[in-house]
Design a protein around this motif. Structure first.
Motif, short mmCIF file in Angstrom:
data_model
loop_
_atom_site.label_atom_id
_atom_site.label_comp_id
_atom_site.label_asym_id
_atom_site.label_seq_id
_atom_site.Cartn_x
_atom_site.Cartn_y
_atom_site.Cartn_z
N ARG A 68 0.84 -1.30 0.18
CA ARG A 68 -0.03 0.21 -0.11
C ARG A 68 0.82 1.29 0.16
O ARG A 68 0.59 2.40 -0.63
N VAL A 69 2.13 1.01 0.54
CA VAL A 69 2.84 2.33 0.67
C VAL A 69 3.47 2.82 -0.84
O VAL A 69 4.09 3.91 -0.74
N THR A 70 3.30 2.16 -1.81
CA THR A 70 3.82 2.23 -3.19
C THR A 70 2.70 3.35 -3.67
O THR A 70 2.99 3.62 -5.04
N ALA A 71 1.64 3.44 -3.29
CA ALA A 71 0.41 4.47 -3.85
C ALA A 71 0.80 5.72 -4.16
O ALA A 71 1.88 6.36 -3.46
N THR A 72 0.60 6.33 -5.09
CA THR A 72 0.97 7.48 -5.61
C THR A 72 0.20 8.87 -5.39
O THR A 72 0.49 9.78 -5.97
N GLY A 105 17.31 11.73 23.00
CA GLY A 105 16.30 10.50 23.16
C GLY A 105 16.60 9.32 22.14
O GLY A 105 17.02 9.47 21.11
N GLN A 106 16.43 8.08 22.87
CA GLN A 106 16.69 7.08 21.84
C GLN A 106 15.54 6.76 20.74
O GLN A 106 14.40 7.01 21.06
N VAL A 107 16.06 6.39 19.78
CA VAL A 107 15.01 6.10 18.47
C VAL A 107 15.50 4.58 17.94
O VAL A 107 16.51 4.23 18.01
N ALA A 108 14.38 4.17 17.59
CA ALA A 108 14.40 2.62 16.82
C ALA A 108 13.50 2.57 15.82
O ALA A 108 12.37 3.56 15.68
N LEU A 109 13.71 1.83 14.77
CA LEU A 109 12.80 1.82 13.41
C LEU A 109 12.28 0.43 13.22
O LEU A 109 13.24 -0.71 13.37
N VAL A 110 11.06 0.24 13.18
CA VAL A 110 10.50 -0.96 12.85
C VAL A 110 9.44 -0.95 11.72
O VAL A 110 8.98 0.08 11.53
N VAL A 111 9.84 -1.91 11.09
CA VAL A 111 9.03 -1.98 9.55
C VAL A 111 7.99 -3.23 9.67
O VAL A 111 8.15 -4.34 10.34
N VAL A 112 6.75 -3.02 9.14
CA VAL A 112 5.61 -4.07 9.21
C VAL A 112 5.04 -4.38 7.93
O VAL A 112 4.81 -3.29 7.33
N ALA A 113 4.60 -5.47 7.66
CA ALA A 113 4.08 -5.85 6.68
C ALA A 113 2.90 -7.21 7.15
O ALA A 113 2.16 -6.66 7.99
N ASP A 114 3.41 -8.36 6.84
CA ASP A 114 2.53 -9.14 7.45
C ASP A 114 3.18 -9.62 8.68
O ASP A 114 2.34 -10.21 9.40
N VAL A 172 7.20 -11.26 3.22
CA VAL A 172 5.66 -11.47 3.09
C VAL A 172 4.81 -10.14 3.11
O VAL A 172 5.14 -9.50 3.93
N ASP A 173 4.25 -9.96 1.92
CA ASP A 173 3.37 -8.84 1.90
C ASP A 173 2.12 -9.10 3.06
O ASP A 173 1.85 -10.23 3.18
N GLY A 174 1.49 -7.80 3.59
CA GLY A 174 0.26 -8.20 4.62
C GLY A 174 0.14 -6.78 4.92
O GLY A 174 0.84 -5.76 4.74
N GLU A 175 -0.97 -6.57 5.98
CA GLU A 175 -1.17 -5.54 6.50
C GLU A 175 -1.68 -5.56 8.19
O GLU A 175 -2.49 -5.23 8.57
N ARG A 176 -0.66 -6.34 8.85
CA ARG A 176 -0.75 -6.77 10.16
C ARG A 176 0.02 -5.53 10.98
O ARG A 176 1.02 -5.62 11.50
N ILE A 177 -0.82 -4.09 11.13
CA ILE A 177 -0.38 -3.10 11.79
C ILE A 177 0.00 -3.61 13.37
O ILE A 177 0.60 -2.85 14.11
#
Length: 587
Positions: A106-110, A134-143, A172-177
């Motif tokens: 979905r993030v590829t929508a224009t 402050g400390q920062v972390a980065l998490v990515v999510v799909a499935d 794997v692609d997905g939408e598990r927020i």
């Protein structure tokens, strides 16, 4: 004076209860003075003063108040008298932030030109650059959710991954927020943070995501949302090739922020959205011991310790004051260093300081000074370094004896064995005026410890540009070990000594040497010419390098060309391996 009395108070007033023991102590003091001896039980009281000799000691002449004064001073000091404020460092802890980015297709929508993904990358770069600590972390999510960068105070480390974020790196692609929020909660909990912020970048949130946000809020973590996209939306292509449409659902994201105790704002070009979410200026938890910010009441009880120490001298024998003053003056009269010895260091620390001093002189080319520094260190390291310094001065016989002593102290010391063999070969080699090699040549010497001493000792040859490492600093509480405190070894090693054979005549040997040098010169010239015509820029032969150095450089260049320089591919492989591990473990 009145202002001082008004400000006077005690930081630990409960210690003042100990003053109630004063009447008991006074009674015990008087009772002890009345019971001077066992004669009171057998001699009449009116005759005792005429028969007994009154004491002449300090205790017999000490008044009751003076006897009780040490107790009073000790209790007051423990109570912590204070009458002024002092600067007090504030304990601060900035709230950590875990960014959760939706990397589904979905993030590829224009609808946010040029695409939601590029807008999200730019916004994250803006956030990491403008965030005030402050400390920062980065998490990515799909499935599923994956950690791209763990919690760190170095925001630049997180920025390194932004250009490689795309749906292609997700296994794997997905939408598990909901899994992304749960994973961010887990990161904060593992870091033992009681409070924290979670920022979600997505275009919608379902019921499971709201439940995950509520669970995070219950643990003390606020969940905010930054909306990606527009209400009209745009088409995008799923990973299976089918087309779908993605639109911004602000209502679902607002409900998620409400459940998570955070805020919601749609993505904008300026920093207004980040300011509204409160992620640029993380909140600080501070703790102060005083009434004012950054100040605390100072404990002045230590001033009472000085008169307490003086009064305690009354309990010692006659002359104790003189002895006490002499002990206090002893450190002043005795110098910290005498005859070059530091009285505040142990013997192992002094040896290590000598090794470091000698190594610095060796790196500077002052081999005589290095010899002086290494002399007297009766350890394997000391004799080994002394041999190196002697070898660089051309004193090969003395260097060999030093290496032998080092091997006696530590049998099997590989560096000493290799350097001894190199020095022995240099000593046996006859001098030659044509090639600049000889016994007194500064480039002849033992092998370099830590660089090529082990790997090249079988070849008996080493480049002239090998480094001269200094001995590393060991902890002050530990003596230098055999592997940690080696001095810098001389650079450059001679060629291997030829096998024993009948010596040819001088004319034949000179002709053979000249022919060998001419063949080597022609071979090197041909190889350098081929490299200049075939190699790429940056791989040209270095002027003055030996054949061994050139071979090593070419091998390193070949290995570097084999190393993949695609961070995105490495990140994709990392997430795929993590996905496989979770599947094996049934997570």
């Amino acid at each position: 004076m009145s202002a001082w009395l008004d400000a006077l108070h005690f930081l630990r007033p409960h210690w003042l209860w100990a003053l109630l023991a004063l009447p008991l102590l006074a009674w015990l003091w008087q009772a002890r003075r009345r019971q001077r001896s066992v004669w009171r039980g057998v001699v009449d009281a009116h005759l005792l003063p005429h028969l007994m000799v009154r004491g002449t000691g300090i205790a017999s002449r000490t008044p009751l108040f003076v006897a009780c004064l040490p107790w009073i001073l000790a209790v007051l000091a423990l109570a912590g008298p204070s009458w002024r404020l002092g600067e007090q460092p504030l304990w601060q802890s900035k709230t950590p932030l875990v960014i959760v980015l939706d990397l589904s297709s979905r993030v590829t929508a224009t609808d946010l030109p040029p695409s939601r993904l590029l807008q999200a990358r730019a916004k994250l770069a803006q956030l990491l650059e403008a965030r005030d600590g402050g400390q920062v972390a980065l998490v990515v999510v799909a499935d599923d959710a994956f950690t791209v960068a763990p919690l760190t105070e170095d925001a630049a480390n997180v920025q390194l991954y932004l250009d490689d974020l795309s749906p292609e790196i997700m296994p794997v692609d997905g939408e598990r927020i909901d899994r992304g929020i749960s994973w961010a909660t887990r990161l904060l909990a593992q870091a033992q943070f009681k409070q924290g912020d979670i920022l979600l970048l997505a275009d919608h949130a379902d019921g499971m995501a709201r439940d995950a946000a509520a669970a995070a809020r219950a643990k003390g973590y606020a969940v905010s949302a930054l909306g990606l996209g527009t209400a009209t939306g745009a088409a995008y292509r799923r990973s299976d090739g089918t087309l779908a449409r993605a639109a911004l659902d602000e209502g679902s994201l607002q409900r998620l922020a409400s459940a998570g105790g955070g805020r919601y704002h749609a993505l904008s070009a300026s920093q207004a959205d980040l300011m509204r979410l409160g992620v640029l200026l993380p909140e600080q938890a501070t703790a102060t011991a005083g009434n004012g910010a950054g100040k605390a009441w100072r404990d002045e009880g230590y001033w009472l310790v000085l008169p307490l120490l003086l009064l305690s001298l009354l309990a010692f024998r006659r002359g104790a004051v003189v002895v006490f003053i002499g002990v206090l003056c002893l450190p002043i009269a005795m110098p910290a260093q005498a005859a070059g010895i530091d009285w505040w260091q142990r013997a192992d620390q002094q040896r290590h300081a000598q090794l470091e001093q000698g190594a610095q002189a060796y790196r500077g080319g002052d081999f005589v000074e290095a010899e002086k520094a290494f002399t007297g260190i009766d350890t394997a390291e000391g004799w080994y370094n002394l041999g190196n310094a002697l070898a660089k001065q051309g004193r090969y016989d003395e260097a060999i004896r030093a290496y032998d002593t080092a091997l006696q102290r530590q049998p099997g010391m590989q560096d000493a064995v290799a350097n001894r063999a190199a020095v022995d070969a240099a000593r046996k080699r006859p001098p030659s005026g044509g090639d600049g090699q000889g016994k007194d040549s500064p480039d002849n010497g033992p092998q370099d410890r830590g660089s090529q001493g082990k790997g090249q000792q079988g070849k008996g040859q080493q480049g002239a540009d090998s480094p001269n490492p200094a001995p590393p600093q060991p902890p002050p509480s530990q003596p230098p070990s055999s592997g940690d405190a080696k001095g810098a070894a001389p650079q450059g090693s001679p060629a291997k000594a030829p096998p024993a054979q009948s010596p040819p005549d001088a004319a034949t040997q000179a002709a053979a040497d000249a022919a060998q040098r001419e063949r080597m010169r022609q071979a090197i010239a041909q190889q350098q010419a081929g490299q200049r015509s075939d190699s790429k820029p940056g791989q040209q032969a270095v002027a003055g390098e030996t054949a061994a150095q050139r071979e090593r450089r070419q091998a390193v260049d070949a290995w570097l060309r084999r190393v993949p320089d695609e961070p995105g591919a490495l990140l994709k492989a990392k997430l795929r391996l993590e996905q496989e591990r979770r599947q094996r473990e049934g997570q």
